[in-house]
Design a protein around this motif. Structure first.
Motif, PDB file in Angstrom:
ATOM      1  N   GLY B 205      61.263   7.608  62.647  1.00  0.00           N
ATOM      2  CA  GLY B 205      60.669   8.892  62.018  1.00  0.00           C
ATOM      3  C   GLY B 205      59.520   8.874  61.461  1.00  0.00           C
ATOM      4  N   MET B 206      58.717   8.108  61.950  1.00  0.00           N
ATOM      5  CA  MET B 206      57.230   7.928  61.315  1.00  0.00           C
ATOM      6  C   MET B 206      56.499   9.258  61.655  1.00  0.00           C
ATOM      7  SD  MET B 206      55.338   6.335  59.604  1.00  0.00           S
ATOM      8  CE  MET B 206      53.241   6.312  59.295  1.00  0.00           C
ATOM      9  N   GLY B 207      56.586   9.638  62.857  1.00  0.00           N
ATOM     10  CA  GLY B 207      55.779  10.860  63.438  1.00  0.00           C
ATOM     11  C   GLY B 207      56.129  12.191  62.989  1.00  0.00           C
ATOM     12  N   SER B 208      57.210  12.338  62.349  1.00  0.00           N
ATOM     13  CA  SER B 208      57.739  13.570  62.083  1.00  0.00           C
ATOM     14  C   SER B 208      57.401  14.342  60.976  1.00  0.00           C
ATOM     15  CB  SER B 208      59.408  13.579  62.041  1.00  0.00           C
ATOM     16  OG  SER B 208      59.855  12.902  60.718  1.00  0.00           O
ATOM     17  N   LEU B 209      57.286  15.645  61.222  1.00  0.00           N
ATOM     18  CA  LEU B 209      56.635  16.488  59.967  1.00  0.00           C
ATOM     19  C   LEU B 209      57.708  16.293  58.773  1.00  0.00           C
ATOM     20  CD1 LEU B 209      54.804  18.303  59.271  1.00  0.00           C
ATOM     21  CD2 LEU B 209      55.804  20.123  60.188  1.00  0.00           C
ATOM     22  N   HIS B 210      58.811  16.068  58.953  1.00  0.00           N
ATOM     23  CA  HIS B 210      59.958  15.834  58.026  1.00  0.00           C
ATOM     24  C   HIS B 210      59.428  14.668  57.207  1.00  0.00           C
ATOM     25  CE1 HIS B 210      63.885  13.840  56.538  1.00  0.00           C
ATOM     26  NE2 HIS B 210      63.879  15.311  55.983  1.00  0.00           N
ATOM     27  N   ALA B 211      59.150  13.597  57.463  1.00  0.00           N
ATOM     28  CA  ALA B 211      58.875  12.582  56.792  1.00  0.00           C
ATOM     29  C   ALA B 211      57.386  12.761  56.205  1.00  0.00           C
ATOM     30  CB  ALA B 211      58.625  11.167  57.705  1.00  0.00           C
ATOM     31  N   VAL B 212      56.621  13.348  56.800  1.00  0.00           N
ATOM     32  CA  VAL B 212      55.397  13.814  56.064  1.00  0.00           C
ATOM     33  C   VAL B 212      55.454  14.764  54.553  1.00  0.00           C
ATOM     34  CG1 VAL B 212      52.905  14.783  56.175  1.00  0.00           C
ATOM     35  CG2 VAL B 212      53.857  13.476  57.903  1.00  0.00           C
ATOM     36  N   GLY B 213      56.496  15.552  54.907  1.00  0.00           N
ATOM     37  CA  GLY B 213      56.709  16.806  53.909  1.00  0.00           C
ATOM     38  C   GLY B 213      57.294  15.880  52.836  1.00  0.00           C
ATOM     39  N   ARG B 214      58.411  15.206  53.157  1.00  0.00           N
ATOM     40  CA  ARG B 214      59.111  14.392  52.101  1.00  0.00           C
ATOM     41  C   ARG B 214      58.118  13.691  51.152  1.00  0.00           C
ATOM     42  NH1 ARG B 214      64.633  12.419  51.591  1.00  0.00           N
ATOM     43  NH2 ARG B 214      63.968  10.491  51.421  1.00  0.00           N
ATOM     44  N   SER B 215      57.240  12.950  51.785  1.00  0.00           N
ATOM     45  CA  SER B 215      56.257  12.303  51.008  1.00  0.00           C
ATOM     46  C   SER B 215      55.301  13.118  50.302  1.00  0.00           C
ATOM     47  CB  SER B 215      55.387  11.311  51.871  1.00  0.00           C
ATOM     48  OG  SER B 215      54.478  10.742  51.323  1.00  0.00           O
ATOM     49  N   LEU B 216      54.837  14.211  50.906  1.00  0.00           N
ATOM     50  CA  LEU B 216      53.769  15.152  50.366  1.00  0.00           C
ATOM     51  C   LEU B 216      54.590  15.812  49.110  1.00  0.00           C
ATOM     52  CD1 LEU B 216      50.945  16.228  50.511  1.00  0.00           C
ATOM     53  CD2 LEU B 216      51.833  17.922  51.968  1.00  0.00           C
ATOM     54  N   PHE B 217      55.519  16.337  49.217  1.00  0.00           N
ATOM     55  CA  PHE B 217      56.063  17.025  48.191  1.00  0.00           C
ATOM     56  C   PHE B 217      57.086  16.344  47.173  1.00  0.00           C
ATOM     57  CE2 PHE B 217      55.035  20.384  51.508  1.00  0.00           C
ATOM     58  CZ  PHE B 217      53.856  20.917  50.574  1.00  0.00           C
ATOM     59  N   GLY B 218      57.416  15.197  47.614  1.00  0.00           N
ATOM     60  CA  GLY B 218      58.076  14.326  46.675  1.00  0.00           C
ATOM     61  C   GLY B 218      57.263  13.352  46.053  1.00  0.00           C
ATOM     62  N   ASP B 219      56.674  12.332  46.637  1.00  0.00           N
ATOM     63  CA  ASP B 219      55.860  11.158  45.747  1.00  0.00           C
ATOM     64  C   ASP B 219      54.509  11.731  45.279  1.00  0.00           C
ATOM     65  OD1 ASP B 219      57.664   9.293  46.094  1.00  0.00           O
ATOM     66  OD2 ASP B 219      57.069   8.463  47.989  1.00  0.00           O
ATOM     67  N   TYR B 220      53.981  12.792  46.252  1.00  0.00           N
ATOM     68  CA  TYR B 220      52.642  13.215  45.772  1.00  0.00           C
ATOM     69  C   TYR B 220      52.632  14.692  45.231  1.00  0.00           C
ATOM     70  CZ  TYR B 220      51.459   8.905  47.940  1.00  0.00           C
ATOM     71  OH  TYR B 220      51.420   7.546  48.378  1.00  0.00           O
ATOM     72  N   LEU B 221      53.705  15.082  44.590  1.00  0.00           N
ATOM     73  CA  LEU B 221      53.826  16.497  44.207  1.00  0.00           C
ATOM     74  C   LEU B 221      52.623  16.825  43.069  1.00  0.00           C
ATOM     75  CD1 LEU B 221      55.275  18.996  44.355  1.00  0.00           C
ATOM     76  CD2 LEU B 221      56.615  18.553  42.733  1.00  0.00           C
ATOM     77  N   PHE B 222      52.242  15.941  42.089  1.00  0.00           N
ATOM     78  CA  PHE B 222      51.265  16.309  41.184  1.00  0.00           C
ATOM     79  C   PHE B 222      49.983  16.184  41.711  1.00  0.00           C
ATOM     80  CE2 PHE B 222      54.544  14.448  38.215  1.00  0.00           C
ATOM     81  CZ  PHE B 222      54.796  15.767  37.730  1.00  0.00           C
ATOM     82  N   ALA B 223      49.652  15.351  42.896  1.00  0.00           N
ATOM     83  CA  ALA B 223      48.435  15.362  43.709  1.00  0.00           C
ATOM     84  C   ALA B 223      48.225  16.688  44.428  1.00  0.00           C
ATOM     85  CB  ALA B 223      48.371  14.209  44.654  1.00  0.00           C
ATOM     86  N   VAL B 224      49.481  17.295  45.005  1.00  0.00           N
ATOM     87  CA  VAL B 224      49.215  18.349  45.464  1.00  0.00           C
ATOM     88  C   VAL B 224      49.158  19.832  44.654  1.00  0.00           C
ATOM     89  CG1 VAL B 224      50.525  20.177  46.879  1.00  0.00           C
ATOM     90  CG2 VAL B 224      50.827  17.681  47.496  1.00  0.00           C
TER      91      VAL B 224
END
Lengths: 146, 250
Positions: B205-224
């Motif tokens: 699942g490396m290239g999927s948008l799902h993985a990027v979105g989980r990381s972006l809005f999960g681990d990096y929410l404050f950075a967003v």
């Protein structure tokens, strides 16, 4: 993984080429584009390491790089337009002497004269008659100060 | 002398590349562009052949060489073109090649987003400003680089240092006493650092948008959130800095 090294090489070359462009070009806009090219090199590095470690953090960092470069482009264009309004030129050397007047001036490297567009012979229209009388001028409103 | 011979594979292409860029940089008198492009191509082939040899998968290799070589060549054309409009278009090609590299790195969403943001928005805006500012022909400042010798030397010192470090670190050539190419143990993922829990996608699942979105809005929410704030401040700053009209307010 050798493929990772290839991507790092391309990123390093793009970064250094962008640095050379930033240092040597005189056009303000091309300097900004060179900085964007340096950011491209960094983004290649980030995604390559992300794919190598099987981690999406690299792509997320690249999204942040994209965000910041969009901010930077907007601010830089506003600044460049403000500078252009002052001197009517995009030459960065015109802004090279912002220091105090009693300090020695920087290297004064004047740009060669500009090349105007080639003048081409435009067709001239034959006059079709006398100028007709225009509409009567309305009394111009004086700008009222509020 | 021995070390010079050992690292000649990086030093000689650097020298060739510096000669190429210095030859091609804009100047008022005519440039020796044949010599410059030959030197540049030789340097590029030497560097890629030594530091990025083909890995065996011909499809990936072909795409990598097309995109990587294209990015470097278009980048050189961009910093050496006399016409700023052509330079901006070369930069668009650099962006496209970079997006191809993103595709190779399993980042299709990022690739498309970069094309939209750069080629669709930034390049067009820069072209507008160039055309606005240069209605009366090209300025003379575009046909003469500022301190081309110093700039070239500095840039290629940076590039040489980076590539030299890569070569030392990765070590494509086999060291004596090793049967395996050292590049196989290039960068180990750190073992004693915990992964971000949402940033490690499942195996395919490396290239999927799902993985990027989980990381972006999960681990990096404050950075967003911070990035959104920076965008807002940049918008306010751009409006405040923009040259005002003679009459009226913004």
């Amino acid at each position: 993984m050798i493929e990772l090294q290839g991507q790092l090489v391309v990123g390093a070359i793009l970064f250094a080429l962008g640095a050379i462009g930033f240092l040597t070009r005189r056009n303000l806009i091309l300097m900004m584009l060179s900085v964007e090219m340096m950011l491209h090199g960094v983004s290649i590095n980030l995604t390559a390491f992300g794919a190598y470690h099987h981690n999406t953090s690299g792509q997320v960092f690249t999204i942040f790089v994209l965000t910041i470069s969009a901010c930077e482009a907007g601010l830089a264009l506003a600044l460049i337009l403000a500078l252009y309004q002052r001197r009517k030129s995009l030459d960065v050397q015109l802004w090279g002497n912002l220091g105090e007047t009693d300090l020695p001036r920087l290297v004064d490297d004047t740009a060669p004269p500009s090349h105007p567009l080639p003048t081409v012979d435009m067709p001239h229209l034959t006059p079709a008659g006398r100028m007709p009388a225009g509409p009567k001028q309305l009394p111009s409103k004086t700008p009222s100060k509020v | 002398m021995n070390s010079f011979l050992q690292h000649g594979g990086v030093l000689i292409p650097m020298l060739l590349g510096a000669i190429a860029v210095w030859t091609l940089l804009p100047r008022p008198e005519p440039r020796a562009w044949v010599v410059g492009s030959m030197c540049g191509l030789a340097a590029l082939l030497a560097v890629l052949g030594r530091l990025a040899p083909p890995s065996g998968e011909w499809m990936r290799d072909g795409l990598f060489y097309v995109f990587g070589g294209g990015a470097v060549i278009c980048g050189t054309m961009m910093i050496t073109d006399r016409n700023p409009i052509y330079a901006a278009l070369w930069f668009a090609l650099v962006t496209l090649c970079t997006c191809g590299m993103f595709l190779l790195n399993a980042a299709p969403f990022l690739s498309v987003a970069t094309i939209i943001v750069y080629a669709g928005a930034i390049i067009v805006t820069f072209l507008f400003v160039i055309m606005l500012a240069q209605q009366g022909g090209t300025g003379g400042y575009d046909s003469a680089a500022y301190q081309p010798v110093l700039g070239t030397i500095g840039g290629f010192l940076i590039m040489g240092a980076l590539l030299f470090t890569l070569q030392q670190w990765g070590g494509i050539e086999r060291r004596p006493g090793e049967t395996q190419i050292a590049g196989a143990t290039f960068v180990k993922p750190p073992q004693d650092v915990e992964d971000n829990p949402l940033s490690t996608p499942p195996l395919r699942g490396m290239g999927s948008l799902h993985a990027v979105g989980r990381s972006l809005f999960g681990d990096y929410l404050f950075a967003v959130e911070l990035a959104g704030t920076v965008l807002l401040i940049a918008t306010i700053g751009a409006i405040a800095l923009a040259p005002r009209r003679a009459q009226g307010n913004l």
